[in-house]
Scaffold this active site. Structure first.
Site, short mmCIF file in Angstrom:
data_model
loop_
_atom_site.label_atom_id
_atom_site.label_comp_id
_atom_site.label_asym_id
_atom_site.label_seq_id
_atom_site.Cartn_x
_atom_site.Cartn_y
_atom_site.Cartn_z
N GLU A 332 0.84 -1.20 0.00
CA GLU A 332 0.00 0.00 0.00
C GLU A 332 0.88 1.25 0.00
OE1 GLU A 332 -3.48 2.00 2.81
OE2 GLU A 332 -2.05 0.58 3.67
N HIS A 333 1.82 1.30 0.94
CA HIS A 333 2.79 2.40 1.02
C HIS A 333 4.19 1.80 0.87
CE1 HIS A 333 -0.52 3.41 3.93
NE2 HIS A 333 -0.54 4.52 3.22
#
Length: 441
Positions: A332-333
């Site tokens: 996601e990050h």
């Protein structure tokens, strides 16, 4: 506190075999799906009454009405801490700068003289935006949902967030204040699967929406799956995750603090360091303990998140192997804390968002980089994107042909229709030329 996975020495496997070696949380939406099904069906058949009953069951407060009165939004904005207001206003300003540039223009392609295809972009008519309110308060998620919808030109925007018993059954006042700052006045005290069902089916208080977006827990993800094909959804967002690709040039204090920053969201949050430096791995592991002890949410979130099977330090032979690992993981990050970080970031194929160098931590993106923090999780970054203006737009092709332009290609159309054994398709062309189709050029 955090486990290690040593992938050095042997050739990395390909595809699913590599993904199977990497840490992931247990997040089985299919199990939750059977539990949210009766909730969604109850909202379908009983409307507001079901919402009120479920709010009492899950949130411990009995509502008089589901929609939040406008005066509550005004009161929340008036009572908002000035520093929080200034921070939200700056977050909104930066998000608008980025998302405004994502607008798509109508484009026409002249295929042949007299024959064109135009692609125009039309916003979804009505959206339901969900902002969670369980372990923490997320006014930033109001910004991240509302701004791209507004910049896309969505005409009707509604927002739901769980009722808070502490505040008499309305969502958290900071959530309401953020809505007021953005000009959103249709707000509902509804949480989890009930909120998604409310937007999908509509109730006496809330007209149905064409699309639902926003982060949430496993029950929100399950409800989104339940309604897939019935309404538009952005993604089945799971627990948050951070991966850091770092080499010996990275500062272990920065790396440790960034891993902890995402671990504080949830005990299922994932924190993964991928590095070719054993020295950095040791230093980060040593740095985690004192930083964890100095913060909040230690026992209920951070410690179980870091110790869980979803978090690890992954050792690799070199940067090329590290890139293969982070691409297989699809975080996601993803932070890049290496020498020449921008060049390394350019080689990444799979990530929800990439944060380049030591001065672009994930926390910046969570609040005020201008980017969006509603991002794909659970490896879905391999095929999905984060929330953006495009999420709220539909591309429509407009086909405009003259008689001569159709005549030029008519024989090809008839030939392909016959090849697919669809003679009526060809007949629709022939009918326009008195059953005499000119030769295609």
């Amino acid at each position: 506190m955090i486990s290690r996975i040593d992938l050095r020495g042997d050739a990395l496997p390909e595809g699913p075999a590599l993904r199977d070696l990497l840490p992931r949380a247990d997040f089985d939406v299919s199990v939750a799906l059977e539990k949210v099904r009766p909730i969604c069906e109850a909202v379908h058949h009983r409307g507001d009454a079901a919402l009120i009953d479920f709010t009492e069951q899950f949130d411990g407060v009995r509502l008089e009405r589901v929609r939040v009165p406008a005066e509550e939004l005004t009161r929340a904005l008036e009572g908002l801490d000035p520093e929080v207001r200034a921070a939200l206003e700056e977050s909104i300003r930066r998000a608008r700068l980025v998302h405004r540039e994502q607008r798509r223009a109508t484009h026409t392609t002249q295929v042949v003289p007299g024959g064109s295809v135009t692609e125009k972009w039309v916003p979804v008519e009505r959206v339901g935006l969900y902002v969670p309110g369980g372990r923490s308060v997320y006014p930033s998620s109001v910004v991240m949902n509302v701004v791209p919808a507004q910049e896309a030109g969505v005409g009707s925007i509604a927002l739901a967030s769980p009722a808070q018993a502490e505040f008499g059954g309305i969502p958290h006042p900071t959530i309401l204040a953020a809505c007021a700052l953005l000009g959103v006045d249709e707000v509902y005290a509804a949480g989890g699967a009930t909120a998604v069902a409310m937007f999908a089916y509509g109730t006496e208080s809330c007209p149905p929406a064409n699309m639902v977006t926003g982060p949430g827990n496993i029950w929100v993800a399950a409800a989104k799956r339940f309604f897939t094909g019935k309404i538009g959804i952005d993604a089945e967002a799971g627990p948050t995750e951070i991966a850091v690709l770092a080499d010996s040039t990275a500062d272990p204090v920065h790396v440790a603090s960034d891993l902890i920053s995402q671990a504080e969201h949830d005990p299922l949050a994932a924190a993964v360091l991928v590095t070719d430096s054993a020295e950095l791995a040791d230093a980060v592991e040593k740095e985690l303990q004192p930083q964890v002890e100095a913060t909040k949410h230690i026992e209920d979130r951070i410690r179980p998140a870091l110790a869980g099977r979803q978090s690890a330090i992954v050792l690799v032979d070199g940067l090329d192997e590290g890139l293969r690992v982070v691409d297989a993981y699809g975080a996601e990050h993803l932070e890049i804390q290496t020498a020449d970080a921008a060049a390394v970031a350019d080689r990444v194929k799979n990530a929800g968002a990439i944060f380049v160098g030591p001065w672009a931590p994930v926390s910046l993106g969570d609040y005020a980089a201008g980017s969006n923090h509603v991002l794909p999780t659970g490896g879905c970054a391999c095929h999905s994107s984060g929330l953006s203006v495009q999420s709220f737009l539909r591309g429509i092709h407009i086909v405009d042909y003259t008689r001569d332009a159709l005549a030029e290609v008519a024989r090809h159309v008839v030939t392909l229709a016959e090849a697919e054994d669809l003679p009526a398709h060809g007949a629709a062309i022939k009918a326009r030329f008195e059953w005499k189709v000119p030769e295609s050029k």
